[in-house]
Motif scaffolding. Structure first.
Motif, PDB file in Angstrom:
ATOM      1  N   LEU A   1      15.754  -3.139  -2.381  1.00 23.42           N
ATOM      2  CA  LEU A   1      14.845  -4.222  -2.015  1.00 23.42           C
ATOM      3  C   LEU A   1      14.284  -3.883  -0.637  1.00 23.42           C
ATOM      4  O   LEU A   1      15.035  -3.797   0.335  1.00 23.42           O
ATOM      5  N   VAL A   2      12.972  -3.669  -0.561  1.00 26.48           N
ATOM      6  CA  VAL A   2      12.324  -3.264   0.688  1.00 26.48           C
ATOM      7  C   VAL A   2      11.105  -4.155   0.894  1.00 26.48           C
ATOM      8  O   VAL A   2      10.124  -4.049   0.158  1.00 26.48           O
ATOM      9  N   THR A   3      11.166  -5.048   1.876  1.00 26.81           N
ATOM     10  CA  THR A   3      10.037  -5.938   2.144  1.00 26.81           C
ATOM     11  C   THR A   3       9.747  -5.969   3.636  1.00 26.81           C
ATOM     12  O   THR A   3      10.626  -5.732   4.466  1.00 26.81           O
ATOM     13  N   THR A   4       8.499  -6.267   3.968  1.00 26.32           N
ATOM     14  CA  THR A   4       8.003  -6.341   5.345  1.00 26.32           C
ATOM     15  C   THR A   4       8.466  -5.143   6.172  1.00 26.32           C
ATOM     16  O   THR A   4       9.052  -5.291   7.236  1.00 26.32           O
ATOM     17  N   CYS A   5       8.171  -3.947   5.656  1.00 28.80           N
ATOM     18  CA  CYS A   5       8.589  -2.702   6.293  1.00 28.80           C
ATOM     19  C   CYS A   5       7.425  -1.721   6.376  1.00 28.80           C
ATOM     20  O   CYS A   5       6.438  -1.837   5.642  1.00 28.80           O
ATOM     21  N   LEU A   6       7.583  -0.729   7.243  1.00 32.58           N
ATOM     22  CA  LEU A   6       6.671   0.400   7.343  1.00 32.58           C
ATOM     23  C   LEU A   6       7.476   1.674   7.131  1.00 32.58           C
ATOM     24  O   LEU A   6       8.439   1.925   7.849  1.00 32.58           O
ATOM     25  N   ILE A   7       7.057   2.470   6.140  1.00 31.45           N
ATOM     26  CA  ILE A   7       7.782   3.681   5.759  1.00 31.45           C
ATOM     27  C   ILE A   7       6.851   4.874   5.949  1.00 31.45           C
ATOM     28  O   ILE A   7       5.743   4.896   5.401  1.00 31.45           O
ATOM     29  N   GLY A   8       7.294   5.883   6.697  1.00 32.36           N
ATOM     30  CA  GLY A   8       6.437   7.009   7.040  1.00 32.36           C
ATOM     31  C   GLY A   8       6.288   8.043   5.938  1.00 32.36           C
ATOM     32  O   GLY A   8       6.629   7.817   4.774  1.00 32.36           O
ATOM     33  N   ASN A   9       5.760   9.206   6.312  1.00 34.06           N
ATOM     34  CA  ASN A   9       5.578  10.328   5.392  1.00 34.06           C
ATOM     35  C   ASN A   9       6.908  11.046   5.156  1.00 34.06           C
ATOM     36  O   ASN A   9       7.708  11.204   6.074  1.00 34.06           O
ATOM     37  N   ARG A  10       7.129  11.459   3.896  1.00 35.22           N
ATOM     38  CA  ARG A  10       8.293  12.283   3.527  1.00 35.22           C
ATOM     39  C   ARG A  10       9.617  11.619   3.894  1.00 35.22           C
ATOM     40  O   ARG A  10      10.573  12.261   4.322  1.00 35.22           O
ATOM     41  N   VAL A  11       9.655  10.324   3.712  1.00 35.32           N
ATOM     42  CA  VAL A  11      10.865   9.540   3.977  1.00 35.32           C
ATOM     43  C   VAL A  11      11.635   9.334   2.685  1.00 35.32           C
ATOM     44  O   VAL A  11      11.041   9.144   1.617  1.00 35.32           O
ATOM     45  N   LEU A  12      12.946   9.377   2.783  1.00 37.66           N
ATOM     46  CA  LEU A  12      13.810   9.015   1.667  1.00 37.66           C
ATOM     47  C   LEU A  12      14.583   7.757   2.026  1.00 37.66           C
ATOM     48  O   LEU A  12      15.297   7.724   3.035  1.00 37.66           O
TER      49      LEU A  12
ATOM     50  N   MET B   1       0.858  -1.185   0.000  1.00 39.30           N
ATOM     51  CA  MET B   1       0.000   0.000   0.000  1.00 39.30           C
ATOM     52  C   MET B   1       0.893   1.232   0.000  1.00 39.30           C
ATOM     53  O   MET B   1       1.649   1.459   0.951  1.00 39.30           O
ATOM     54  N   VAL B   2       0.827   1.993  -1.086  1.00 36.27           N
ATOM     55  CA  VAL B   2       1.650   3.188  -1.262  1.00 36.27           C
ATOM     56  C   VAL B   2       0.737   4.406  -1.280  1.00 36.27           C
ATOM     57  O   VAL B   2      -0.280   4.414  -1.989  1.00 36.27           O
ATOM     58  N   GLY B   3       1.090   5.426  -0.536  1.00 34.43           N
ATOM     59  CA  GLY B   3       0.267   6.622  -0.427  1.00 34.43           C
ATOM     60  C   GLY B   3       0.383   7.545  -1.628  1.00 34.43           C
ATOM     61  O   GLY B   3       0.767   7.143  -2.728  1.00 34.43           O
ATOM     62  N   GLU B   4       0.085   8.819  -1.401  1.00 35.75           N
ATOM     63  CA  GLU B   4       0.058   9.818  -2.464  1.00 35.75           C
ATOM     64  C   GLU B   4       1.432  10.456  -2.677  1.00 35.75           C
ATOM     65  O   GLU B   4       2.227  10.579  -1.747  1.00 35.75           O
ATOM     66  N   ASN B   5       1.689  10.851  -3.930  1.00 37.35           N
ATOM     67  CA  ASN B   5       2.890  11.627  -4.282  1.00 37.35           C
ATOM     68  C   ASN B   5       4.189  10.921  -3.916  1.00 37.35           C
ATOM     69  O   ASN B   5       5.158  11.544  -3.476  1.00 37.35           O
ATOM     70  N   CYS B   6       4.203   9.618  -4.097  1.00 33.29           N
ATOM     71  CA  CYS B   6       5.399   8.825  -3.794  1.00 33.29           C
ATOM     72  C   CYS B   6       6.110   8.412  -5.080  1.00 33.29           C
ATOM     73  O   CYS B   6       5.542   8.458  -6.170  1.00 33.29           O
ATOM     74  N   THR B   7       7.357   8.000  -4.932  1.00 32.90           N
ATOM     75  CA  THR B   7       8.122   7.447  -6.045  1.00 32.90           C
ATOM     76  C   THR B   7       8.693   6.099  -5.636  1.00 32.90           C
ATOM     77  O   THR B   7       9.380   6.000  -4.617  1.00 32.90           O
ATOM     78  N   ILE B   8       8.383   5.084  -6.443  1.00 31.50           N
ATOM     79  CA  ILE B   8       9.011   3.773  -6.305  1.00 31.50           C
ATOM     80  C   ILE B   8      10.002   3.676  -7.456  1.00 31.50           C
ATOM     81  O   ILE B   8       9.611   3.586  -8.611  1.00 31.50           O
ATOM     82  N   GLY B   9      11.276   3.739  -7.155  1.00 26.00           N
ATOM     83  CA  GLY B   9      12.299   3.991  -8.162  1.00 26.00           C
ATOM     84  C   GLY B   9      12.593   2.836  -9.101  1.00 26.00           C
ATOM     85  O   GLY B   9      12.124   1.707  -8.923  1.00 26.00           O
ATOM     86  N   HIS B  10      13.415   3.150 -10.093  1.00 26.41           N
ATOM     87  CA  HIS B  10      13.853   2.184 -11.096  1.00 26.41           C
ATOM     88  C   HIS B  10      14.520   0.977 -10.425  1.00 26.41           C
ATOM     89  O   HIS B  10      15.392   1.120  -9.559  1.00 26.41           O
ATOM     90  N   GLY B  11      14.081  -0.207 -10.780  1.00 24.23           N
ATOM     91  CA  GLY B  11      14.729  -1.418 -10.282  1.00 24.23           C
ATOM     92  C   GLY B  11      14.423  -1.750  -8.836  1.00 24.23           C
ATOM     93  O   GLY B  11      15.064  -2.629  -8.259  1.00 24.23           O
ATOM     94  N   VAL B  12      13.445  -1.079  -8.220  1.00 29.42           N
ATOM     95  CA  VAL B  12      13.087  -1.351  -6.827  1.00 29.42           C
ATOM     96  C   VAL B  12      12.186  -2.577  -6.757  1.00 29.42           C
ATOM     97  O   VAL B  12      11.284  -2.757  -7.581  1.00 29.42           O
ATOM     98  N   GLU B  13      12.413  -3.417  -5.757  1.00 29.41           N
ATOM     99  CA  GLU B  13      11.537  -4.557  -5.489  1.00 29.41           C
ATOM    100  C   GLU B  13      10.937  -4.382  -4.099  1.00 29.41           C
ATOM    101  O   GLU B  13      11.672  -4.178  -3.121  1.00 29.41           O
ATOM    102  N   ILE B  14       9.606  -4.462  -4.008  1.00 27.65           N
ATOM    103  CA  ILE B  14       8.935  -4.291  -2.722  1.00 27.65           C
ATOM    104  C   ILE B  14       7.857  -5.355  -2.542  1.00 27.65           C
ATOM    105  O   ILE B  14       7.233  -5.813  -3.494  1.00 27.65           O
ATOM    106  N   ARG B  15       7.649  -5.731  -1.281  1.00 29.45           N
ATOM    107  CA  ARG B  15       6.603  -6.700  -0.915  1.00 29.45           C
ATOM    108  C   ARG B  15       6.194  -6.445   0.529  1.00 29.45           C
ATOM    109  O   ARG B  15       7.031  -6.193   1.387  1.00 29.45           O
TER     110      ARG B  15
END
Length: 237
Positions: free
Chosen positions: A128-139, A99-113
Motif C-alpha cells: 500500500l503506497v499513497t501520498t508518496c514520491l518514488i524516484g527512478n529505478r527504485v525497488l 502518475m507512473v513513468g515508463e518501464n515500471c511494474t505495479i505489482g499484484h495486489g498493490v494499492e496506490i493513490r
C-alpha cells in the motif's frame, strides 16, 4: 544550495511532465500536495496500451501510453497516467491521482493513490503506497509499509537530522508518505514512517522501521541480528 530540492533526489531529464510538476517547488515533499491538481491539468485520457479482459479502467479518466498493460483483475480509477511499457499486475488497485513513468511494474495486489513513480521502478506485490514520491529505478519490496498518517491525526512534520544539524519542516498535511530518491531499494516488510525522506542510492534492509532523513548513498540496517544459527543435529539434542 538547497539539499532538499527535487533535483537533489530525482533525475528529471527523461521525465518532462515530472520536471514541470517540480518547477516551482522548493522542497521535494511539496510535490505530494501539488500532484492531484497537476495530473488533472495535464492528463489526456486515451487507451493506447492493452487492457486485458477482466480488468477495469475508469472510462475517460485514464491515460495509457503504448506498450502499457493492465492485467486481468486490476482496477484503475482516474485521473491516472500510465507510461510506456509499464505493467499493472493482476488485482492491483489504482485509486487515482497517480502518475507512473515508463518501464515500471505495479505489482499484484498493490494499492496506490496520489503518488508519482518515475521511470524503471517497481512496487512489488502486496504493498500500500499513497501520498508518496518514488524516484527512478527504485525497488519497493514485498509488504513494505510507506505510512502516511500519524495515529494522533496531527499534521506531519518532516524531520531532518544530519549530524549536528537538526531541522523541522512543518507541512500542515495530515497525509504524507515517503519521498524515495533515485536508485534506492526498500527491503521487504520495512516501515517508512510518515514524512520519511530517503536520498539517492540508498539501501534499507528488510524488517526495520525508519523515520526522518536518510542521506544519499546510505545503508540502513539493524546494529545487531538477534538470530542464532546452529547445526540441525545439535538442535535435536
Amino acid at each position: 544550495m538547497n539539499p532538499y530540492h527535487p533535483q537533489e533526489f530525482f533525475d528529471l531529464s527523461n521525465s518532462p511532465a515530472a520536471s514541470e510538476l517540480f518547477k516551482d517547488i522548493t522542497y521535494v515533499w511539496e510535490g505530494v500536495a501539488a500532484l492531484p491538481s497537476f495530473i488533472e491539468r495535464i492528463i489526456e485520457p486515451k487507451i493506447l496500451g492493452e487492457v486485458e479482459e477482466g480488468a477495469w479502467v475508469e472510462p475517460g479518466k485514464v491515460q495509457m501510453e503504448p506498450g502499457s498493460r493492465v492485467e486481468r483483475g486490476a482496477v484503475v480509477r482516474g485521473p491516472t497516467i500510465i507510461g510506456r511499457n509499464t505493467v499493472v499486475r493482476s488485482k492491483a488497485y489504482i485509486r487515482g491521482h497517480v502518475m507512473v513513468g515508463e518501464n515500471c511494474t505495479i505489482g499484484h495486489g498493490v494499492e496506490i493513490r496520489q503518488i508519482l513513480v518515475l521511470n524503471n521502478s517497481q512496487i512489488a506485490h502486496t504493498n500500500l503506497v499513497t501520498t508518496c514520491l518514488i524516484g527512478n529505478r527504485v525497488l519497493v519490496a514485498y509488504l513494505a509499509g510507506l505510512l502516511n498518517y500519524r495515529l494522533d491525526g496531527k499534521p506531519i512534520c518532516v524531520k531532518i537530522n544530519r549530524g549536528e544539524e537538526k531541522q523541522e519542516f512543518p507541512t500542515e498535511l495530515i497525509h504524507l508518505g515517503a519521498c524515495v530518491g533515485d536508485d534506492s531499494k526498500i527491503g521487504a516488510m520495512t516501515i517508512l514512517q510518515p514524512g520519511t525522506v530517503v536520498g539517492q542510492r540508498c539501501i534499507i534492509y528488510p524488517q526495520i522501521s525508519v523515520s526522518g532523513y536518510v542521506p544519499n548513498d546510505s545503508i540502513v540496517k539493524l546494529k545487531s541480528q538477534p538470530v542464532e544459527v546452529i547445526p540441525r543435529n545439535q538442535s535435536l539434542k
